[in-house]
Design a protein around this motif. Structure first.
Motif, short mmCIF file in Angstrom:
data_model
loop_
_atom_site.label_atom_id
_atom_site.label_comp_id
_atom_site.label_asym_id
_atom_site.label_seq_id
_atom_site.Cartn_x
_atom_site.Cartn_y
_atom_site.Cartn_z
N ILE A 92 -1.75 60.90 -49.78
CA ILE A 92 -1.99 59.57 -50.34
C ILE A 92 -3.04 59.65 -51.45
O ILE A 92 -2.90 59.04 -52.51
CB ILE A 92 -2.43 58.60 -49.23
CG1 ILE A 92 -1.27 58.35 -48.27
CG2 ILE A 92 -2.95 57.29 -49.81
CD1 ILE A 92 -1.65 57.65 -46.99
N GLU A 93 -4.08 60.44 -51.23
CA GLU A 93 -5.11 60.63 -52.25
C GLU A 93 -4.54 61.31 -53.48
O GLU A 93 -4.89 60.96 -54.62
CB GLU A 93 -6.26 61.45 -51.67
CG GLU A 93 -7.37 61.78 -52.66
CD GLU A 93 -8.05 60.55 -53.25
OE1 GLU A 93 -8.56 60.64 -54.38
OE2 GLU A 93 -8.05 59.49 -52.59
N ALA A 94 -3.63 62.27 -53.28
CA ALA A 94 -3.02 62.99 -54.40
C ALA A 94 -2.18 62.04 -55.26
O ALA A 94 -2.15 62.15 -56.49
CB ALA A 94 -2.17 64.14 -53.90
N ALA A 95 -1.49 61.10 -54.61
CA ALA A 95 -0.73 60.10 -55.37
C ALA A 95 -1.67 59.17 -56.13
O ALA A 95 -1.38 58.74 -57.25
CB ALA A 95 0.16 59.30 -54.43
N SER A 96 -2.81 58.88 -55.52
CA SER A 96 -3.78 57.97 -56.14
C SER A 96 -4.44 58.58 -57.37
O SER A 96 -4.59 57.92 -58.40
CB SER A 96 -4.85 57.58 -55.11
OG SER A 96 -5.81 56.72 -55.69
N ASN A 97 -4.83 59.87 -57.26
CA ASN A 97 -5.55 60.49 -58.37
C ASN A 97 -4.64 61.23 -59.36
O ASN A 97 -5.11 61.78 -60.35
CB ASN A 97 -6.65 61.43 -57.86
CG ASN A 97 -6.10 62.61 -57.06
OD1 ASN A 97 -5.00 63.09 -57.29
ND2 ASN A 97 -6.90 63.08 -56.10
N ARG A 117 -3.32 49.90 -55.74
CA ARG A 117 -2.05 49.93 -56.49
C ARG A 117 -1.09 51.02 -56.01
O ARG A 117 -0.20 51.44 -56.75
CB ARG A 117 -2.29 50.07 -58.00
CG ARG A 117 -3.03 48.90 -58.60
CD ARG A 117 -3.03 48.91 -60.11
NE ARG A 117 -3.72 50.06 -60.66
CZ ARG A 117 -3.16 50.96 -61.44
NH1 ARG A 117 -1.89 50.87 -61.76
NH2 ARG A 117 -3.87 51.97 -61.91
N LEU A 118 -1.25 51.48 -54.78
CA LEU A 118 -0.32 52.45 -54.24
C LEU A 118 0.88 51.73 -53.64
O LEU A 118 0.76 50.65 -53.07
CB LEU A 118 -0.99 53.32 -53.18
CG LEU A 118 -2.09 54.26 -53.70
CD1 LEU A 118 -2.72 55.03 -52.55
CD2 LEU A 118 -1.53 55.22 -54.73
N VAL A 119 2.05 52.35 -53.79
CA VAL A 119 3.31 51.77 -53.30
C VAL A 119 3.96 52.76 -52.33
O VAL A 119 4.09 53.95 -52.65
CB VAL A 119 4.28 51.48 -54.46
CG1 VAL A 119 5.59 50.91 -53.94
CG2 VAL A 119 3.64 50.52 -55.46
N GLY A 120 4.33 52.28 -51.17
CA GLY A 120 4.99 53.13 -50.19
C GLY A 120 6.47 52.78 -50.08
O GLY A 120 6.83 51.62 -49.94
N THR A 121 7.32 53.80 -50.17
CA THR A 121 8.77 53.61 -50.04
C THR A 121 9.25 54.43 -48.85
O THR A 121 9.11 55.66 -48.84
CB THR A 121 9.50 54.08 -51.32
OG1 THR A 121 9.01 53.35 -52.44
CG2 THR A 121 11.01 53.85 -51.18
N THR A 122 9.81 53.77 -47.85
CA THR A 122 10.26 54.48 -46.65
C THR A 122 11.53 55.27 -46.96
O THR A 122 12.54 54.70 -47.41
CB THR A 122 10.53 53.49 -45.50
OG1 THR A 122 9.31 52.81 -45.18
CG2 THR A 122 11.03 54.21 -44.26
#
Length: 292
Positions: A92-97, A117-122
């Motif tokens: 999650i941190e890697a997607a954020s930064n 502003r993170l978006v999760g797609t199952t």
């Protein structure tokens, strides 16, 4: 007089015939030509994809991501898909930064993460199996019993109908999506008392397989025959029971991206493929439950 009448009648008939012949003639129309049509230029074929797609996160998603990545690279020879198994929190941190194209999480995003502003797609659903050593005689546990085991209220297998032996609780490290899912569902958040906290699903399975008194939890997609999954409330952990919701201990496999940040062409193509019905058989073959 009769002769005059006959002549007039003859002339009238002749004129009528001439008029009829004239009206049957049609004006010839000029033939249509294609001279005014212009040919549309053929659309150029899209350029083949190339470059890398960097994935980072959940160790529980290894089989699913491996199957998806292998097929995508087979279909797109110019693309390499890399996977760094660091755990859900790190993914999650890697997607954020921006250090990864797509983060991998085996839990739903928290409100504070969505606020970033993170978006999760199952991509799929996964059952969290409660596992014991194959030599253990206990076959079924309720969610309440599981919670009491992991919080230290129940400490011996004899209290559950098994052979006497001190229960050894084995789980994942802080930040693990599997641990977060397990604790959230069993109501044991920050209350578990574990003998071992391990950094991968495979390590948990190995530890339980080597200890007759151990209990742990592992992703359905990662299960091996070296351990035994107990039923929970009489319900086996399987694709069918996860999909219909009858198996209680389950969580999502999530692709994490950042809103407003466009993926590269190859990363977007991988994302689209992995979340489409075309990936269902691959996800199912990896032990998870497709949702597309």
């Amino acid at each position: 007089m009769k002769k005059v009448f006959a002549i007039l009648l003859t002339l009238t008939m002749a004129l009528s015939l001439l008029a009829g012949c004239g009206s049957s003639k049609k004006e010839e129309q000029p033939a249509e030509t294609n001279d005014t049509k212009t040919e549309q230029p053929a659309e150029a074929a899209p350029a083949p994809l190339s470059g890398a797609v960097a994935l980072n996160g959940s160790t529980s998603m290894e089989k699913v991501v491996g199957a998806l990545g292998e097929q995508f690279m087979s279909d797109n020879s110019g693309v390499s898909v890399t996977y760094d198994a660091t755990g859900s929190g790190a993914g999650i941190e890697a997607a954020s930064n921006g250090s990864a194209d797509i983060g991998l999480s085996s839990r739903a995003l928290k409100d504070e993460e969505k606020a970033d502003r993170l978006v999760g797609t199952t991509v799929a659903l996964d059952g969290i199996a409660v596992i014991v050593n194959p030599a253990n005689g206990v076959e079924d546990l309720t969610v309440e019993q599981i919670a009491k085991i992991f919080t230290g209220e129940i400490t011996d297998w004899s209290e559950l109908g098994g052979a006497a032996g001190t229960i050894s609780c084995i789980g994942r490290e802080a930040g693990s999506g599997t641990r977060d899912g397990f604790e959230s569902i069993t109501g044991t958040k920050d209350a578990c008392k574990m003998d071992q906290e391990l950094t991968s699903t495979g390590a948990v399975i190995e530890a339980v397989a080597g200890n007759p008194n151990a209990i742990g939890y592992a992703s359905l997609s990662a299960l091996k025959d070296t351990v035994k999954a107990v039923t929970v409330g009489g319900v086996v952990c399987s694709e069918e029971t996860v999909l219909d919701g009858s198996y209680e201990i389950q969580r999502p496999f999530v692709f994490v991206t950042k809103d407003g940040v466009a993926l590269s062409a190859q990363a977007q193509a991988f994302f689209d493929f992995a979340t489409s019905s075309a990936a269902n058989d691959l996800i199912r073959g990896a032990g998870a439950v497709p949702v597309a």
